[in-house]
Design an enzyme around this catalytic site. Structure first.
Site, short mmCIF file in Angstrom:
data_model
loop_
_atom_site.label_atom_id
_atom_site.label_comp_id
_atom_site.label_asym_id
_atom_site.label_seq_id
_atom_site.Cartn_x
_atom_site.Cartn_y
_atom_site.Cartn_z
N ASP A 1 0.87 -1.17 0.00
CA ASP A 1 0.00 0.00 0.00
C ASP A 1 0.92 1.22 0.00
OD1 ASP A 1 -2.45 1.56 0.44
OD2 ASP A 1 -1.67 1.85 2.46
N ASP B 1 -0.19 5.11 0.94
CA ASP B 1 -0.45 6.09 1.99
C ASP B 1 -0.46 5.43 3.37
OD1 ASP B 1 -1.56 8.71 0.44
OD2 ASP B 1 -2.17 6.89 -0.59
N ASP C 1 -1.72 -0.81 6.04
CA ASP C 1 -1.86 -0.08 7.31
C ASP C 1 -3.31 0.09 7.73
OD1 ASP C 1 -2.28 3.40 6.74
OD2 ASP C 1 -2.47 1.83 5.23
#
Length: 231
Positions: free
Chosen positions: A7, A9, A169
């Site tokens: 991922d 961001d 996250d």
């Protein structure tokens, strides 16, 4: 090839400062001033533009879905203009990527950021060429947590989608990996780090320096046979 898909961001980079600034640019146009707070609202920022607009409008007591829709393109334009002012890569992130590549793993990115913005940010950070694949929110007709973008990223990185893992996250990343039937590794140093253990990923990552040693435990070595991994 076995692949490690990241991922963007809140995982590879802290992008929250520039995202929040873009949202606040919209709120200033609306006459509300700076509604979102740098640092405190970082967890909202990495949830995307619509979430920032929604949260901010609720905060000032003026939520309206049409307003979110109308200002979302404005937010994207403002973000593209200042996409790398406050953004920074997490420590050891790119060292881990290079170590994985040297070991023989394919690496790619699967993000819910629009592909054009993701590509622009990676170019500005000087790391676009490090990744063999980039799949964004609008690359396919679906986005995470649908497993298709993850599988597409693994294939574009030269791997088989059944032999990848996702480093992320959020619950979105956890659910994406689960839907694809592959492991997830969730970072604890992002804006939502304290909540990651409750999602019960296959592993938690406290420091990118540990990722290259963790990957073989979850998906095997790059030259391992399928039978050996299953054994």
């Amino acid at each position: 090839m076995r692949t490690v898909i990241f991922d963007l961001d809140g995982t590879l980079a802290d992008t929250s400062g520039d995202l929040l600034e873009a949202a606040n640019a919209c709120f200033r146009m609306m006459g509300h001033g700076d509604v979102l707070i740098h640092g405190a609202d970082a967890g909202i920022a990495v949830r995307g533009g619509r979430m920032m607009l929604t949260h901010g409008l609720h905060r000032v007591g003026q939520f309206d879905a049409d307003t979110v829709d109308s200002y979302y393109p404005v937010l994207l334009e403002a973000y593209a203009e200042k996409i790398d002012v406050h953004t920074f890569l997490y420590p050891s992130a790119m060292d881990a990527v290079e170590r994985l590549k040297t070991a023989g793993y394919g690496v790619g990115i699967c993000t819910n950021k629009p592909e054009g913005h993701a590509d622009l940010l990676l170019q500005r950070l000087g790391i676009r060429d490090a990744f063999a694949a980039l799949v964004g929110a609008d690359t396919l007709s679906v986005r995470k947590p649908d497993p298709a973008p993850l599988r597409e990223a693994a294939q574009r990185a030269g791997g088989h989608p059944d032999h990848c893992l996702l480093v992320g996250d959020s619950d979105t990343d956890r659910n994406t990996a689960r839907a694809a039937g592959v492991p997830s590794v969730l970072v604890t140093f992002g804006p939502s780090g304290e909540d990651m253990a409750a999602l019960e990923p296959e592993a938690l990552l406290h420091d990118f320096a540990h990722l290259p040693d963790l990957v073989p435990e979850l998906i095997g070595h790059p030259d391992a046979s399928t039978e050996a991994v299953r054994a």
